[in-house]
Design a protein around this motif. Sequence first.
Motif, PDB file in Angstrom:
ATOM      1  N   PHE A  59       0.807  -1.213   0.000  1.00  0.00           N
ATOM      2  CA  PHE A  59       0.000   0.000   0.000  1.00  0.00           C
ATOM      3  C   PHE A  59       0.845   1.270   0.000  1.00  0.00           C
ATOM      4  CE2 PHE A  59      -2.714  -2.978   2.729  1.00  0.00           C
ATOM      5  CZ  PHE A  59      -3.264  -3.582   1.614  1.00  0.00           C
ATOM      6  N   SER A  60       2.050   1.197   0.547  1.00  0.00           N
ATOM      7  CA  SER A  60       2.898   2.384   0.617  1.00  0.00           C
ATOM      8  C   SER A  60       3.398   2.817  -0.759  1.00  0.00           C
ATOM      9  CB  SER A  60       4.098   2.123   1.536  1.00  0.00           C
ATOM     10  OG  SER A  60       4.881   1.049   1.056  1.00  0.00           O
ATOM     11  N   GLU A  61       3.236   1.953  -1.760  1.00  0.00           N
ATOM     12  CA  GLU A  61       3.717   2.268  -3.105  1.00  0.00           C
ATOM     13  C   GLU A  61       2.658   2.940  -3.965  1.00  0.00           C
ATOM     14  OE1 GLU A  61       5.135  -1.329  -4.809  1.00  0.00           O
ATOM     15  OE2 GLU A  61       6.810  -1.567  -3.390  1.00  0.00           O
ATOM     16  N   ILE A  62       1.450   3.097  -3.454  1.00  0.00           N
ATOM     17  CA  ILE A  62       0.367   3.630  -4.274  1.00  0.00           C
ATOM     18  C   ILE A  62      -0.309   4.814  -3.572  1.00  0.00           C
ATOM     19  CG2 ILE A  62      -0.097   1.475  -5.485  1.00  0.00           C
ATOM     20  CD1 ILE A  62      -2.341   0.901  -3.535  1.00  0.00           C
ATOM     21  N   ASP A  63      -1.039   5.605  -4.363  1.00  0.00           N
ATOM     22  CA  ASP A  63      -1.810   6.732  -3.834  1.00  0.00           C
ATOM     23  C   ASP A  63      -3.244   6.330  -3.513  1.00  0.00           C
ATOM     24  OD1 ASP A  63       0.296   8.715  -4.263  1.00  0.00           O
ATOM     25  OD2 ASP A  63      -0.157   8.483  -6.402  1.00  0.00           O
ATOM     26  N   ILE A  64      -3.808   5.469  -4.359  1.00  0.00           N
ATOM     27  CA  ILE A  64      -5.215   5.076  -4.224  1.00  0.00           C
ATOM     28  C   ILE A  64      -5.323   3.564  -4.303  1.00  0.00           C
ATOM     29  CG2 ILE A  64      -7.516   5.216  -5.246  1.00  0.00           C
ATOM     30  CD1 ILE A  64      -6.816   8.016  -6.215  1.00  0.00           C
ATOM     31  N   ALA A  65      -5.971   2.991  -3.294  1.00  0.00           N
ATOM     32  CA  ALA A  65      -6.162   1.542  -3.219  1.00  0.00           C
ATOM     33  C   ALA A  65      -7.609   1.203  -3.560  1.00  0.00           C
ATOM     34  CB  ALA A  65      -5.819   1.053  -1.811  1.00  0.00           C
ATOM     35  N   LEU A  66      -7.799   0.460  -4.639  1.00  0.00           N
ATOM     36  CA  LEU A  66      -9.130   0.016  -5.051  1.00  0.00           C
ATOM     37  C   LEU A  66      -9.386  -1.352  -4.428  1.00  0.00           C
ATOM     38  CD1 LEU A  66      -8.770   0.932  -8.836  1.00  0.00           C
ATOM     39  CD2 LEU A  66      -9.824   2.326  -7.031  1.00  0.00           C
ATOM     40  N   ALA A  67     -10.447  -1.460  -3.645  1.00  0.00           N
ATOM     41  CA  ALA A  67     -10.673  -2.682  -2.866  1.00  0.00           C
ATOM     42  C   ALA A  67     -12.108  -3.168  -3.029  1.00  0.00           C
ATOM     43  CB  ALA A  67     -10.370  -2.429  -1.383  1.00  0.00           C
ATOM     44  N   GLY A  68     -12.323  -4.434  -2.681  1.00  0.00           N
ATOM     45  CA  GLY A  68     -13.655  -5.024  -2.687  1.00  0.00           C
ATOM     46  C   GLY A  68     -14.080  -5.442  -1.287  1.00  0.00           C
ATOM     47  N   TYR A  69     -15.364  -5.329  -1.014  1.00  0.00           N
ATOM     48  CA  TYR A  69     -15.938  -5.750   0.264  1.00  0.00           C
ATOM     49  C   TYR A  69     -17.034  -6.775  -0.043  1.00  0.00           C
ATOM     50  CZ  TYR A  69     -18.402  -5.392   4.768  1.00  0.00           C
ATOM     51  OH  TYR A  69     -19.016  -5.660   5.973  1.00  0.00           O
ATOM     52  N   PRO A  70     -16.677  -8.078  -0.155  1.00  0.00           N
ATOM     53  CA  PRO A  70     -17.623  -9.106  -0.612  1.00  0.00           C
ATOM     54  C   PRO A  70     -18.462  -9.678   0.531  1.00  0.00           C
ATOM     55  CG  PRO A  70     -15.468 -10.078  -0.362  1.00  0.00           C
ATOM     56  CD  PRO A  70     -15.323  -8.633   0.042  1.00  0.00           C
ATOM     57  N   HIS A 146      -5.248   6.096  -0.220  1.00  0.00           N
ATOM     58  CA  HIS A 146      -6.646   6.491  -0.048  1.00  0.00           C
ATOM     59  C   HIS A 146      -7.534   5.367  -0.584  1.00  0.00           C
ATOM     60  CE1 HIS A 146      -4.485  10.236   0.264  1.00  0.00           C
ATOM     61  NE2 HIS A 146      -5.572  10.891   0.608  1.00  0.00           N
ATOM     62  N   PRO A 147      -8.424   4.810   0.225  1.00  0.00           N
ATOM     63  CA  PRO A 147      -9.224   3.666  -0.222  1.00  0.00           C
ATOM     64  C   PRO A 147     -10.485   4.069  -0.985  1.00  0.00           C
ATOM     65  CG  PRO A 147      -9.683   4.136   2.080  1.00  0.00           C
ATOM     66  CD  PRO A 147      -8.638   5.124   1.653  1.00  0.00           C
ATOM     67  N   VAL A 336     -11.173  12.080  -5.942  1.00  0.00           N
ATOM     68  CA  VAL A 336     -10.215  11.722  -4.893  1.00  0.00           C
ATOM     69  C   VAL A 336      -8.786  11.861  -5.421  1.00  0.00           C
ATOM     70  CG1 VAL A 336      -9.340   9.849  -3.438  1.00  0.00           C
ATOM     71  CG2 VAL A 336     -11.800  10.247  -3.602  1.00  0.00           C
ATOM     72  N   ALA A 337      -8.545  11.421  -6.650  1.00  0.00           N
ATOM     73  CA  ALA A 337      -7.216  11.569  -7.252  1.00  0.00           C
ATOM     74  C   ALA A 337      -6.828  13.038  -7.338  1.00  0.00           C
ATOM     75  CB  ALA A 337      -7.189  10.923  -8.641  1.00  0.00           C
ATOM     76  N   ASP A 338      -7.757  13.875  -7.736  1.00  0.00           N
ATOM     77  CA  ASP A 338      -7.496  15.311  -7.815  1.00  0.00           C
ATOM     78  C   ASP A 338      -7.165  15.873  -6.433  1.00  0.00           C
ATOM     79  OD1 ASP A 338      -7.818  17.857  -9.616  1.00  0.00           O
ATOM     80  OD2 ASP A 338      -8.931  18.314  -7.778  1.00  0.00           O
ATOM     81  N   SER A 339      -7.853  15.383  -5.407  1.00  0.00           N
ATOM     82  CA  SER A 339      -7.590  15.825  -4.039  1.00  0.00           C
ATOM     83  C   SER A 339      -6.206  15.389  -3.579  1.00  0.00           C
ATOM     84  CB  SER A 339      -8.660  15.263  -3.095  1.00  0.00           C
ATOM     85  OG  SER A 339      -8.453  15.692  -1.763  1.00  0.00           O
ATOM     86  N   VAL A 340      -5.817  14.161  -3.917  1.00  0.00           N
ATOM     87  CA  VAL A 340      -4.486  13.658  -3.560  1.00  0.00           C
ATOM     88  C   VAL A 340      -3.407  14.553  -4.160  1.00  0.00           C
ATOM     89  CG1 VAL A 340      -2.841  11.764  -3.918  1.00  0.00           C
ATOM     90  CG2 VAL A 340      -5.209  11.272  -3.262  1.00  0.00           C
ATOM     91  N   VAL A 341      -3.563  14.911  -5.430  1.00  0.00           N
ATOM     92  CA  VAL A 341      -2.578  15.753  -6.110  1.00  0.00           C
ATOM     93  C   VAL A 341      -2.524  17.138  -5.472  1.00  0.00           C
ATOM     94  CG1 VAL A 341      -2.008  16.891  -8.291  1.00  0.00           C
ATOM     95  CG2 VAL A 341      -2.733  14.504  -8.284  1.00  0.00           C
ATOM     96  N   SER A 342      -3.683  17.700  -5.135  1.00  0.00           N
ATOM     97  CA  SER A 342      -3.726  19.026  -4.519  1.00  0.00           C
ATOM     98  C   SER A 342      -3.022  19.029  -3.174  1.00  0.00           C
ATOM     99  CB  SER A 342      -5.182  19.484  -4.350  1.00  0.00           C
ATOM    100  OG  SER A 342      -5.813  19.631  -5.600  1.00  0.00           O
ATOM    101  N   LYS A 343      -3.275  17.985  -2.371  1.00  0.00           N
ATOM    102  CA  LYS A 343      -2.617  17.912  -1.065  1.00  0.00           C
ATOM    103  C   LYS A 343      -1.107  17.734  -1.221  1.00  0.00           C
ATOM    104  CE  LYS A 343      -5.864  14.966   0.324  1.00  0.00           C
ATOM    105  NZ  LYS A 343      -6.647  14.005   1.115  1.00  0.00           N
ATOM    106  N   ARG A 344      -0.708  16.987  -2.231  1.00  0.00           N
ATOM    107  CA  ARG A 344       0.720  16.776  -2.489  1.00  0.00           C
ATOM    108  C   ARG A 344       1.396  18.107  -2.836  1.00  0.00           C
ATOM    109  NH1 ARG A 344       1.090  13.156  -7.256  1.00  0.00           N
ATOM    110  NH2 ARG A 344       0.265  11.594  -5.843  1.00  0.00           N
ATOM    111  N   LYS A 345       0.733  18.926  -3.645  1.00  0.00           N
ATOM    112  CA  LYS A 345       1.290  20.218  -4.017  1.00  0.00           C
ATOM    113  C   LYS A 345       1.385  21.156  -2.810  1.00  0.00           C
ATOM    114  CE  LYS A 345      -0.284  20.177  -8.834  1.00  0.00           C
ATOM    115  NZ  LYS A 345      -1.234  20.789  -9.813  1.00  0.00           N
TER     116      LYS A 345
END
Length: 349
Positions: A59-70, A146-147, A336-345
């Motif tokens: 998880f530390s290698e990614i910005d957004i984690a896409l997950a399933g809740y079955p 971010h999940p 969410v991706a846009d928010s991640v980029v904004s916070k990074r900046k």
Amino acid sequence: MEKNINNKKSMISNHIDRYSNEKYHNFVQKMHDSGNEQMFAPVYSGIPTFWRTKSCQYFSEIDIALAGYPVDLASGIPGARMGPRAIRDKSSYTGGYMNHSNGIIPFDICKVADVGDVPLKNSYSIEEINRDTEAFFKEIWDDGAHPITAGGDHSGTYPILRAIGAEKPVGLVHFDAHCDTAKEINGGQNSSGSILYHAVEDGVLDPKRTVQIGIRGSMEPLWNFSYETGMKVLHIEEFRQMGVLNVIEEIRQVIGKGPTYITIDIDALDPAYAPATEVPTPGGLTTLEMQQIIRGLQGANLVGGDVMELSPPLDGANGVTAMTCAFMMFEILCVVADSVVSKRKNTGC
């Protein structure tokens, strides 16, 4: 007055002033060069991860984690446990992966990966499922990802909120036909209809920064807790009277600048658009209205989101509800991706 109207319009759509065709083609080339060409294979081919992204368990290698809740133990009708697989399958149908309205290409600006489904040690105990789910998402959150999750019944949102709101309670944009704030339903405290009651009681959800959109139906007497704690409840009638632009403005005022999560119970949509869900309730939102509201959250401090309550066995041969869920999950992914980029900046990281 004219300036105010133009500002409201900009909250809904920016119409591709961020990504030219050249930039999009550069993104496609970058995906091919990095070994992600499977994202652009025919929609019926390949391994059905979310948007055919690569799988990743680090998880530390990614910005957004896409997950399933079955899981569907907390719902009255079984079937939602098969939701994540159906949404994965339909996600490749969303097209070239650029949002036509706001120009966001989430896979270009963020590292996005499918991290699989919540690992369940006991798939027959909702209490143990809650513990496993919270631990899984806490690891994702603590590692800086971010999940964004596909369900499964709405019970999964509760342990997710416990994971990401443990240090600071989050705000919530909640699409649903129901408020889900009953202390218990039919003698049980772990139903999908009680998730936000427990999240507030646990101190992981800020009710005064919570907006509930599309509420309707005959279960209204169960939702007193929403009003008692100061949640903003927008019944479908009030939503229609206000209109999408004013609703977006109201949401942004309520959530402010604090961390905010988006949750969708797909029964917020009218059953004409999403019939395959546990409690289809006539008189709901249209798909376009939901898309417009999510797009209107661009620029907010968004920490994740989910799309819940798809029940594929009820979806028929064409899988229209699964398709709709995939498109709504993509809308969440974009903002969410846009928010991640904004916070990074802003942090310089």
